[in-house]
Write an enzyme that holds these catalytic residues in place. Sequence first.
Site, PDB file in Angstrom:
ATOM      1  N   ALA A 111      46.188  25.237  -9.818  1.00  0.00           N
ATOM      2  CA  ALA A 111      45.629  25.552  -8.488  1.00  0.00           C
ATOM      3  C   ALA A 111      44.138  25.234  -8.565  1.00  0.00           C
ATOM      4  CB  ALA A 111      45.876  27.011  -8.140  1.00  0.00           C
ATOM      5  N   GLY A 116      35.984  23.851  -9.621  1.00  0.00           N
ATOM      6  CA  GLY A 116      35.036  24.473 -10.555  1.00  0.00           C
ATOM      7  C   GLY A 116      35.608  24.544 -11.961  1.00  0.00           C
ATOM      8  N   GLU A 135      46.495  20.508  -6.615  1.00  0.00           N
ATOM      9  CA  GLU A 135      46.125  21.361  -5.476  1.00  0.00           C
ATOM     10  C   GLU A 135      47.153  21.166  -4.375  1.00  0.00           C
ATOM     11  OE1 GLU A 135      44.039  23.871  -4.591  1.00  0.00           O
ATOM     12  OE2 GLU A 135      45.068  23.697  -2.669  1.00  0.00           O
ATOM     13  N   CYS A 233      40.375  36.245  -8.671  1.00  0.00           N
ATOM     14  CA  CYS A 233      39.026  36.750  -8.403  1.00  0.00           C
ATOM     15  C   CYS A 233      39.132  37.992  -7.540  1.00  0.00           C
ATOM     16  CB  CYS A 233      38.141  35.678  -7.784  1.00  0.00           C
ATOM     17  SG  CYS A 233      38.691  35.115  -6.178  1.00  0.00           S
TER      18      CYS A 233
HETATM   19  N1  SAM Z   1      40.556  26.900  -9.500  1.00  0.00           N
HETATM   20  C1  SAM Z   1      39.764  26.660  -8.315  1.00  0.00           C
HETATM   21  C2  SAM Z   1      38.307  26.483  -8.744  1.00  0.00           C
HETATM   22  O1  SAM Z   1      37.927  26.983  -9.802  1.00  0.00           O
HETATM   23  O2  SAM Z   1      37.551  25.790  -8.048  1.00  0.00           O
HETATM   24  C3  SAM Z   1      39.961  27.753  -7.285  1.00  0.00           C
HETATM   25  C4  SAM Z   1      41.388  27.949  -6.912  1.00  0.00           C
HETATM   26  S1  SAM Z   1      41.666  29.099  -5.616  1.00  0.00           S
HETATM   27  C5  SAM Z   1      41.337  30.607  -6.381  1.00  0.00           C
HETATM   28  C6  SAM Z   1      43.418  29.108  -5.471  1.00  0.00           C
HETATM   29  C7  SAM Z   1      44.045  27.822  -4.986  1.00  0.00           C
HETATM   30  O3  SAM Z   1      45.467  28.031  -4.908  1.00  0.00           O
HETATM   31  C8  SAM Z   1      43.625  27.381  -3.599  1.00  0.00           C
HETATM   32  O4  SAM Z   1      43.021  26.112  -3.669  1.00  0.00           O
HETATM   33  C9  SAM Z   1      44.910  27.324  -2.795  1.00  0.00           C
HETATM   34  O5  SAM Z   1      44.984  26.227  -1.913  1.00  0.00           O
HETATM   35  C10 SAM Z   1      45.967  27.223  -3.869  1.00  0.00           C
HETATM   36  N2  SAM Z   1      47.307  27.719  -3.431  1.00  0.00           N
HETATM   37  C11 SAM Z   1      47.631  28.397  -2.310  1.00  0.00           C
HETATM   38  N3  SAM Z   1      48.948  28.616  -2.262  1.00  0.00           N
HETATM   39  C12 SAM Z   1      49.488  28.078  -3.367  1.00  0.00           C
HETATM   40  C13 SAM Z   1      50.813  27.946  -3.864  1.00  0.00           C
HETATM   41  N4  SAM Z   1      51.850  28.464  -3.215  1.00  0.00           N
HETATM   42  N5  SAM Z   1      50.980  27.295  -5.035  1.00  0.00           N
HETATM   43  C14 SAM Z   1      49.930  26.768  -5.692  1.00  0.00           C
HETATM   44  N6  SAM Z   1      48.670  26.862  -5.263  1.00  0.00           N
HETATM   45  C15 SAM Z   1      48.443  27.494  -4.116  1.00  0.00           C
END
Ligand code: SAM
Length: 464
Positions: A111, A116, A135, A233
């Site tokens: 994800a 970052g 993603e 987070c």
């Molecule tokens: N790792 C990233 C960073 O450090 O920049 C931040 C990730 S953010 C906390 C979580 C991510 O999970 C989002 O970009 C979101 O689009 C994605 N997400 C949402 N639903 C999801 C799903 N069902 N399966 C996988 N990823 C998903």
Amino acid sequence: MQPFPDRFVERMQAWLGPEAEIFLRALAGPYRTGLRVNTLKIDPEAFRARSPFPLSPVPWCPEGFVIEDPEARPGLHPYHAAGLYYLQDPSAMAAAVLLDPQPGEWVLDLAAAPGGKTTHIAARMRNTGVLVANEIQPRRATILALNVERLGVTHAILTNESPQRLADRWEGLFDRVLVDAPCSGEGMFARDPEAIRAWSVDRVRRSAALQKAILFEAARMVRPGGWLLYATCTFAPEENEGVVDAFLKAHPDFDLVDPPRPPAFDRGRPEWVEGGDPRLTRAVRLWPHRGPGHGHFYALFRRDGEERPHRPKPESDLPGRARRALEAFWGETMARPLPDHGLILREDQIYWTPMAPALWRGLRVLRPGWWLGRLRKDRFEPDHALAMALRPEEVHQALDLALADPRVAAYLRGYPLEGLWKNGWVLIALEGFPLGWARAERGRLKNLYPRHLRAIGWWEVEAG
Ligand code: SAM
């Protein structure tokens, strides 16, 4: 600032007792920006020596800093355009430290947007091995691609898939997998009023159910003897200890690891979930009142056994016309050898891929590797992503500018530059770090800095 929801405050008071007060005060801000030096381009001390902002170190991450000037605009500085750093919350910098990816390994970030943790992992891997950054949301995947490109990452494949489709394809393939799960975002409250507005206990519960599903799929892709890191987070135990407890009960072949623990790394709380496994104390909780950063939760697992999956090296597979065009460009422009494997053509785009195409064909792949450029008729035109991972000494013609040179601003705004050049491609750099391409034609440099990046920058802020 938007007040925190009453129910959130009550819950945190019930868990933290008297500590809740300093926790809530720290969570309310002010938000301090974290800066992680991109070690693919520059080492932390060399950056610190030229940093335009006052920095203090992040105790758990040698390349991580906090910017000690609330007026600083680090996202607008030309060093940002040159990919010297990524702005990241210090708590999030602990992910790559705990996952500890090694050069040459195969790593999956499930994800990944906006990138970052992906770009941090890539730097720790020194652009070797294979890094798959996935993603699920297409628009966020585009932003991930921009960051991967800006930081000069070459060994990443960017996919736009569901965890299940990847797990069906890539059973037991990776040495390390990161699940930075979508969550209720309580750690984002200080900088994102939307996270406060969207919060509810129901959202916490729905997030926990989704996290469990994603983590279970992720586990299928870890090789025996490999590592799995779960991150959120948020502070809610349902999304943290609760998810990890359910995972441990369903996966006897995974154990929770007790990682090295700097003083700010607090322990997980088994007593915050019903029937919690005592091993949950091995998880890591970062709190906004115990160190720089706004809070994260981590659980590092290791899978039993030891098995090295078969990982074929990608052959080059370029049709003759594409190879001839690429070789002509390379001979004229580049002072480093053409890669001897992994060159592929996808529609009219030429990539260097670190992973054999048979492994990813049929999946939604946004970037199968390092985007070198495009075939236009019989000519090759280099892409911005190629420039961003080069050094000026790796090309025959480079214009390396000092920070104070007005041509830096002119280039980043898209203006042509004057100069006497041999016709051909010129790499424009800032103090040895690439900014992009220009093309010399009849003594003028045609500016090829991508239009979508020509946004307002530091120079305009200074002038205004
Ligand atoms: N790792 C990233 C960073 O450090 O920049 C931040 C990730 S953010 C906390 C979580 C991510 O999970 C989002 O970009 C979101 O689009 C994605 N997400 C949402 N639903 C999801 C799903 N069902 N399966 C996988 N990823 C998903």
